[in-house]
Write an enzyme that holds these catalytic residues in place. Sequence first.
Site, PDB file in Angstrom:
ATOM      1  N   LYS A 112       0.821  -1.213   0.000  1.00 11.34           N
ATOM      2  CA  LYS A 112       0.000   0.000   0.000  1.00 11.34           C
ATOM      3  C   LYS A 112       0.853   1.260   0.000  1.00 11.34           C
ATOM      4  O   LYS A 112       0.518   2.248  -0.661  1.00 11.34           O
ATOM      5  CB  LYS A 112      -0.946  -0.012   1.207  1.00 11.34           C
ATOM      6  CG  LYS A 112      -2.019  -1.083   1.112  1.00 11.34           C
ATOM      7  CD  LYS A 112      -2.932  -1.078   2.321  1.00 11.34           C
ATOM      8  CE  LYS A 112      -4.002  -2.165   2.203  1.00 11.34           C
ATOM      9  NZ  LYS A 112      -4.901  -2.181   3.380  1.00 11.34           N
ATOM     10  N   LYS A 197      -7.933 -12.053  -4.858  1.00 13.96           N
ATOM     11  CA  LYS A 197      -8.894 -12.357  -3.806  1.00 13.96           C
ATOM     12  C   LYS A 197     -10.175 -11.538  -3.973  1.00 13.96           C
ATOM     13  O   LYS A 197     -10.143 -10.398  -4.410  1.00 13.96           O
ATOM     14  CB  LYS A 197      -8.247 -12.061  -2.452  1.00 13.96           C
ATOM     15  CG  LYS A 197      -9.128 -12.285  -1.249  1.00 13.96           C
ATOM     16  CD  LYS A 197      -8.392 -11.862   0.010  1.00 13.96           C
ATOM     17  CE  LYS A 197      -9.292 -11.904   1.230  1.00 13.96           C
ATOM     18  NZ  LYS A 197      -8.606 -11.414   2.442  1.00 13.96           N
ATOM     19  N   LYS A 200     -13.589  -7.210   0.043  1.00 12.45           N
ATOM     20  CA  LYS A 200     -14.717  -6.306   0.212  1.00 12.45           C
ATOM     21  C   LYS A 200     -14.342  -4.857  -0.058  1.00 12.45           C
ATOM     22  O   LYS A 200     -15.213  -4.017  -0.280  1.00 12.45           O
ATOM     23  CB  LYS A 200     -15.306  -6.443   1.613  1.00 12.45           C
ATOM     24  CG  LYS A 200     -14.370  -6.109   2.759  1.00 12.45           C
ATOM     25  CD  LYS A 200     -15.066  -6.321   4.091  1.00 12.45           C
ATOM     26  CE  LYS A 200     -14.140  -6.018   5.261  1.00 12.45           C
ATOM     27  NZ  LYS A 200     -13.007  -6.954   5.327  1.00 12.45           N
TER      28      LYS A 200
END
Length: 331
Positions: A112, A197, A200
């Site tokens: 990130k 993956k 969400k």
Amino acid sequence: MTRVFSGVKPTGHLTLGNYLGAIRRWVDVDQRQSDALFCVVDLHALTVDHDPARVRRLTRQAATLLLAAGLDPELCTVFVQSHVDEHTRLSYVMECVATDGEMRRMIQYKEKAERERARGGSVRLSLLTYPVLMAADILAYGTDEVPVGDDQTQHVELAKDLAVRFNQRYGHTFVVPRATRPGVAARVMNLQEPTSKMGKSDDSGPGIVYLLDEPDVVRKKVMRAVTDSGEGVVYDREERPGVANLLEILAACEGGNPEDLSGVYESYGALKKDTAEAVVELLRPVQERHKALCADPAYVEGVLRDGAERARGMAKPMVDTAYRAIGLLPA
């Protein structure tokens, strides 16, 4: 009894991947065979840019869905992380045990931070230190086992290392936890990007089945799932990731094994249709229970209030002991 702790972060709507990879095991196994705590880890949602109202809304939704999925407050403890101050109390103590190098080696932080640097920006300090907060989440309860997916195993290993280091330096205080991994469908993949993956927080909506998706939306997403070139519907995670993902989802919905489904289907269309219907039927009772709980918000609030009180009663003695061990004067 073995004590189990796990949590879900309210950074997006819960998905089929969350359910098959974690929540269903919490319901069917962990709450029945363990002294289990399940937490909506809302403090972790603050490590990135966020809308405060959305975090509150997703926190309530996540808690309601956990109950709708079958977590029973008579069998386990369900609560919200920020409602129990011991998490942040212990987090600072564990920051005093962890090292800068350990934090910067965390894979999620590295990925990130690199993305943000490429955009000319930087990440929040809390993103660097949140694995220590996660360690505090686990260690505050004397946790024996933490059921996690592959992407979180590194963080549980950090919790283990910090517990051992603290015990060696300041006297035995913490239980040393271990990560446990679910079996089939532990890592449900994105229907449009089957090598990634089903997260969400992902923006790729068409590839993600959310727990509250309407049946027709579920069918449309599954029927449009990416498959692979090649003959036959065979299970091969490396060479045929799209088909393998569908077979794993179908097997997980029906309680079977994806390898047993290899060669059963003559066409991708038939596989997709059966998978779509299996997912719709799997989610139907969860959605019905969620609707009923939304009509009774006082019940959900009561469960979270009682859960936080119970969790606080477990965590406070452990954190107080850690404070004394590391050299802090009792209040």
